[in-house]
Design a protein around this motif. Structure first.
Motif, PDB file in Angstrom:
ATOM      1  N   ARG A 221       0.819  -1.215   0.000  1.00 55.89           N
ATOM      2  CA  ARG A 221       0.000   0.000   0.000  1.00 55.89           C
ATOM      3  C   ARG A 221       0.856   1.269   0.000  1.00 55.89           C
ATOM      4  N   ALA A 222       2.151   1.139  -0.209  1.00 61.34           N
ATOM      5  CA  ALA A 222       3.041   2.300  -0.185  1.00 61.34           C
ATOM      6  C   ALA A 222       2.527   3.394  -1.122  1.00 61.34           C
ATOM      7  N   GLY A 223       2.489   4.627  -0.613  1.00 59.82           N
ATOM      8  CA  GLY A 223       1.988   5.760  -1.370  1.00 59.82           C
ATOM      9  C   GLY A 223       0.527   6.074  -1.117  1.00 59.82           C
ATOM     10  N   GLU A 224      -0.203   5.139  -0.504  1.00 58.88           N
ATOM     11  CA  GLU A 224      -1.609   5.380  -0.195  1.00 58.88           C
ATOM     12  C   GLU A 224      -1.730   6.395   0.935  1.00 58.88           C
ATOM     13  N   VAL A 225      -2.675   7.292   0.830  1.00 56.42           N
ATOM     14  CA  VAL A 225      -2.904   8.331   1.837  1.00 56.42           C
ATOM     15  C   VAL A 225      -4.046   7.905   2.757  1.00 56.42           C
ATOM     16  N   ILE A 226      -3.822   8.033   4.073  1.00 62.02           N
ATOM     17  CA  ILE A 226      -4.835   7.669   5.051  1.00 62.02           C
ATOM     18  C   ILE A 226      -5.156   8.877   5.934  1.00 62.02           C
ATOM     19  N   PRO A 227      -6.385   8.957   6.460  1.00 59.63           N
ATOM     20  CA  PRO A 227      -6.765  10.121   7.277  1.00 59.63           C
ATOM     21  C   PRO A 227      -6.249   9.997   8.712  1.00 59.63           C
ATOM     22  N   VAL A 228      -6.053  11.135   9.359  1.00 60.13           N
ATOM     23  CA  VAL A 228      -5.677  11.198  10.771  1.00 60.13           C
ATOM     24  C   VAL A 228      -6.897  11.679  11.549  1.00 60.13           C
ATOM     25  N   GLU A 229      -7.422  10.806  12.439  1.00 57.17           N
ATOM     26  CA  GLU A 229      -8.643  11.117  13.171  1.00 57.17           C
ATOM     27  C   GLU A 229      -8.398  11.399  14.650  1.00 57.17           C
ATOM     28  N   VAL A 230      -7.131  11.336  15.085  1.00 59.09           N
ATOM     29  CA  VAL A 230      -6.814  11.540  16.501  1.00 59.09           C
ATOM     30  C   VAL A 230      -5.644  12.501  16.633  1.00 59.09           C
ATOM     31  N   ASP A 231      -5.458  13.043  17.828  1.00 58.58           N
ATOM     32  CA  ASP A 231      -4.299  13.894  18.085  1.00 58.58           C
ATOM     33  C   ASP A 231      -3.028  13.054  18.015  1.00 58.58           C
ATOM     34  N   SER A 232      -2.004  13.620  17.401  1.00 58.65           N
ATOM     35  CA  SER A 232      -0.765  12.879  17.164  1.00 58.65           C
ATOM     36  C   SER A 232       0.411  13.393  17.990  1.00 58.65           C
ATOM     37  N   HIS A 233       0.151  14.335  18.899  1.00 63.26           N
ATOM     38  CA  HIS A 233       1.186  14.811  19.824  1.00 63.26           C
ATOM     39  C   HIS A 233       0.500  15.114  21.147  1.00 63.26           C
ATOM     40  N   VAL A 234       0.938  14.438  22.223  1.00 62.08           N
ATOM     41  CA  VAL A 234       0.300  14.595  23.531  1.00 62.08           C
ATOM     42  C   VAL A 234       1.379  14.804  24.582  1.00 62.08           C
ATOM     43  N   THR A 235       1.192  15.799  25.428  1.00 60.44           N
ATOM     44  CA  THR A 235       2.082  16.025  26.561  1.00 60.44           C
ATOM     45  C   THR A 235       1.230  16.198  27.816  1.00 60.44           C
ATOM     46  N   GLY A 236       1.876  16.018  28.982  1.00 61.49           N
ATOM     47  CA  GLY A 236       1.137  16.215  30.220  1.00 61.49           C
ATOM     48  C   GLY A 236       1.940  15.832  31.437  1.00 61.49           C
ATOM     49  N   THR A 237       1.300  15.944  32.592  1.00 59.82           N
ATOM     50  CA  THR A 237       1.919  15.575  33.856  1.00 59.82           C
ATOM     51  C   THR A 237       1.044  14.573  34.586  1.00 59.82           C
ATOM     52  N   LEU A 238       1.700  13.697  35.334  1.00 59.28           N
ATOM     53  CA  LEU A 238       1.031  12.672  36.121  1.00 59.28           C
ATOM     54  C   LEU A 238       1.455  12.860  37.579  1.00 59.28           C
ATOM     55  N   THR A 239       0.497  13.016  38.470  1.00 61.00           N
ATOM     56  CA  THR A 239       0.805  13.102  39.891  1.00 61.00           C
ATOM     57  C   THR A 239       0.560  11.742  40.524  1.00 61.00           C
ATOM     58  N   HIS A 240       1.618  11.144  41.070  1.00 61.17           N
ATOM     59  CA  HIS A 240       1.520   9.815  41.666  1.00 61.17           C
ATOM     60  C   HIS A 240       1.036   9.910  43.105  1.00 61.17           C
ATOM     61  N   ALA A 241       0.408   8.842  43.579  1.00 60.25           N
ATOM     62  CA  ALA A 241      -0.125   8.831  44.938  1.00 60.25           C
ATOM     63  C   ALA A 241       0.971   9.058  45.972  1.00 60.25           C
ATOM     64  N   GLY A 242       2.197   8.635  45.666  1.00 58.56           N
ATOM     65  CA  GLY A 242       3.305   8.808  46.583  1.00 58.56           C
ATOM     66  C   GLY A 242       3.899  10.204  46.579  1.00 58.56           C
ATOM     67  N   GLY A 243       3.434  11.081  45.680  1.00 57.29           N
ATOM     68  CA  GLY A 243       3.899  12.462  45.647  1.00 57.29           C
ATOM     69  C   GLY A 243       4.788  12.821  44.477  1.00 57.29           C
ATOM     70  N   ALA A 244       5.387  11.845  43.823  1.00 52.21           N
ATOM     71  CA  ALA A 244       6.229  12.141  42.659  1.00 52.21           C
ATOM     72  C   ALA A 244       5.372  12.656  41.504  1.00 52.21           C
ATOM     73  N   VAL A 245       5.975  13.491  40.664  1.00 53.74           N
ATOM     74  CA  VAL A 245       5.286  14.045  39.492  1.00 53.74           C
ATOM     75  C   VAL A 245       6.063  13.659  38.242  1.00 53.74           C
ATOM     76  N   SER A 246       5.375  13.027  37.301  1.00 58.71           N
ATOM     77  CA  SER A 246       5.994  12.617  36.041  1.00 58.71           C
ATOM     78  C   SER A 246       5.551  13.529  34.908  1.00 58.71           C
ATOM     79  N   THR A 247       6.472  13.855  34.021  1.00 59.51           N
ATOM     80  CA  THR A 247       6.181  14.634  32.819  1.00 59.51           C
ATOM     81  C   THR A 247       6.285  13.705  31.614  1.00 59.51           C
ATOM     82  N   LEU A 248       5.264  13.712  30.765  1.00 58.43           N
ATOM     83  CA  LEU A 248       5.153  12.761  29.661  1.00 58.43           C
ATOM     84  C   LEU A 248       5.027  13.493  28.336  1.00 58.43           C
ATOM     85  N   MET A 249       5.755  13.034  27.291  1.00 61.79           N
ATOM     86  CA  MET A 249       5.565  13.526  25.929  1.00 61.79           C
ATOM     87  C   MET A 249       5.547  12.336  24.986  1.00 61.79           C
TER      88      MET A 249
END
Length: 373
Positions: A221-249
Motif C-alpha cells: 500500500r506504499a503511497g496510499e494516503v490515510i486520514p488522521v482522526e486523533v491527536d498525534s502529539h500529547v504532553t502532560g503531567t502525572l501526579t503519583h499517589a506517593g507524591g512524585a510528578v511525572s512529565t510525559l511527551m
C-alpha cells in the motif's frame, strides 16, 4: 543466572489476530515451557494458515472455532485496538482466560465491561505491555526500592517519532480512535512509571496534530494516503499517589529526541531507565556526590525476555492472585491516558478515579530453567 519460575501446569493458548506483532509472540512461545500454542485465527484465513504452517502442531481455524475449542485455555487477543473489548468479551463468555495486546480496550467504558465480565466468570485477565517484567525496568525498580535514589521526586518520559506509517504496511489503526501516540506507545511508558513510582491520582494534558493525512511508506500500500482522526502529539503531567510528578511527551509528529526514554529523579540520585518498549538495557545511576554515571548490574526481572512473557507469568500466578501484567493495572493505565486526553480537551486537571497497586517485583529469573507439570 536467576531463580526459575514457580513450577506450574502448562497453559494452552490460541491466538486471535495474526498481524505483525504475532511474530514476536511466536518467537517467545518457542522459549516458554509453560505456554503451548495450539490454534490461531484471523479475519484473513491466509494469515492464520501462514502462522500455523510455521508452527508444529498448530491449527488454523476460524474465530468461532477457536473460541469453542476446549483445548484452548487462554485466548491471546492480538486484534486491532477497536476490537480488543469485543474479542475479550467473547473469549470470557466462552470460559477462557484472556491476555490482550494494549490497550485493554479502546476506552474505559468498554474496558470496565471486560474487567467485570472476567471477574464474574472467574477467569484470569492479562494485558500487555509485559516489557516492564524484563531486566531493564525491574533493575530500575529494585534500585528505587533499595533506596539508591532516596525518595522519588520526579520523572520524565519521552517518545518521539515522525509516525509508524513510515514502516508499518497497514498503519490505519494508529490514526483512528483507540490509536494515536498516547494510546499506542503510552502504555509502555505509563506502565513503567506506575511500576516504578506507583499509581496516579491526577493528570493534566495538552494535545495537537500537525497533519490531517499520512502517506504509507512501505508494503503493497506504499503511497496510499490515510486520514488522521486523533491527536498525534500529547504532553502532560502525572501526579503519583506517593507524591512524585511525572512529565510525559508522546509524539507521532516530532522527528527524533536525544532525551533518555525515562529518567527518575530522587533526593539522593537520578536514574536513566532503558526504553520501556524493550525488555532489557542499561540502568544508569548518578548518586548525590558522584562524579559520573554508573551502570548498575542486572539484578531483577526475566532474563532474555520477549513479548508473551506476561502470559508465562500469568500461568505461574496463583489462582485468585492478580497477574503482574494484569487487567486491573491495564485498566488503570488506560484510565490515566483517557484522563490526559480529557484534560487536553477541557483545559483543566483531571482526577484519576481508578487505582492499582504496584505489581509485585520480579526477582531475577531464567525461564530456560522453568519446569511444567
Amino acid at each position: 543466572m536467576g531463580q526459575p519460575l514457580t513450577a506450574g501446569t502448562a497453559i494452552t493458548v490460541g491466538i486471535i489476530g495474526c498481524g505483525a506483532i504475532s511474530a514476536q509472540y511466536l518467537a517467545s512461545f518457542r522459549r516458554l515451557p509453560n505456554v503451548r500454542l495450539t490454534a490461531v485465527a484471523d479475519l484473513d484465513p491466509s494469515r492464520a494458515q501462514a502462522v500455523a504452517d510455521s508452527c508444529d502442531g498448530v491449527r488454523a481455524v476460524t474465530v468461532d472455532e477457536l473460541l469453542a475449542d476446549p483445548a484452548v485455555g487462554l485466548v491471546v487477543n492480538l486484534t486491532i485496538p477497536a476490537a480488543h473489548a469485543d474479542i475479550a468479551l467473547q473469549a470470557i463468555a466462552a470460559g477462557k482466560a484472556v491476555y490482550g495486546e494494549k490497550p485493554l480496550a479502546a476506552g474505559t467504558k468498554e474496558a470496565r465491561e471486560v474487567l467485570d465480565a472476567a471477574t464474574a466468570a472467574g477467569v484470569a485477565l492479562g494485558c500487555a505491555p509485559d516489557t516492564v517484567l524484563g531486566t531493564g525496568i525491574q533493575t530500575a525498580r529494585k534500585a528505587i526500592d533499595d533506596g539508591l535514589i532516596g525518595t522519588p521526586i520526579a520523572a520524565t518520559a519521552v517518545m518521539a517519532t515522525p509516525g509508524h506509517e513510515l514502516w508499518h504496511p497497514n498503519p490505519d489503526f494508529y490514526y483512528q480512535p483507540g490509536g494515536g501516540p498516547l494510546l499506542d506507545m503510552g502504555p509502555y511508558y505509563v506502565t513503567a512509571l506506575v511500576t516504578l513510582l506507583g499509581p496516579v491520582v491526577s493528570v493534566t494534558g495538552t494535545a495537537s496534530h500537525t497533519r490531517t493525512k499520512r502517506t504509507i511508506g512501505s508494503g503493497r500500500r506504499a503511497g496510499e494516503v490515510i486520514p488522521v482522526e486523533v491527536d498525534s502529539h500529547v504532553t502532560g503531567t502525572l501526579t503519583h499517589a506517593g507524591g512524585a510528578v511525572s512529565t510525559l511527551m508522546m509524539s507521532f509528529d516530532a522527528v527524533r529526541t536525544k532525551s533518555p526514554n525515562l529518567e527518575i529523579h530522587g533526593e539522593r540520585g537520578s536514574l536513566v531507565v532503558p526504553d520501556p518498549n524493550r525488555f532489557d538495557g542499561d540502568v544508569e545511576l548518578f548518586a548525590l556526590g558522584a562524579t559520573q554515571w554508573e551502570v548498575l548490574p542486572v539484578s531483577a526481572g526475566y532474563l532474555d525476555a520477549g513479548r508473551g512473557f506476561g502470559i508465562a507469568d500469568l500461568a505461574a500466578t496463583l489462582p485468585g492472585t492478580e497477574p503482574r501484567a494484569g487487567g486491573a493495572l491495564a485498566f488503570h493505565i488506560l484510565d490515566i491516558m483517557e484522563s490526559m486526553l480529557e484534560s487536553a480537551r477541557t483545559g483543566v486537571s483531571v482526577p484519576v478515579h481508578s487505582t492499582a497497586p504496584r505489581p509485585a517485583p520480579v526477582p531475577l529469573r531464567d525461564v530456560s530453567q522453568q519446569e511444567t507439570a
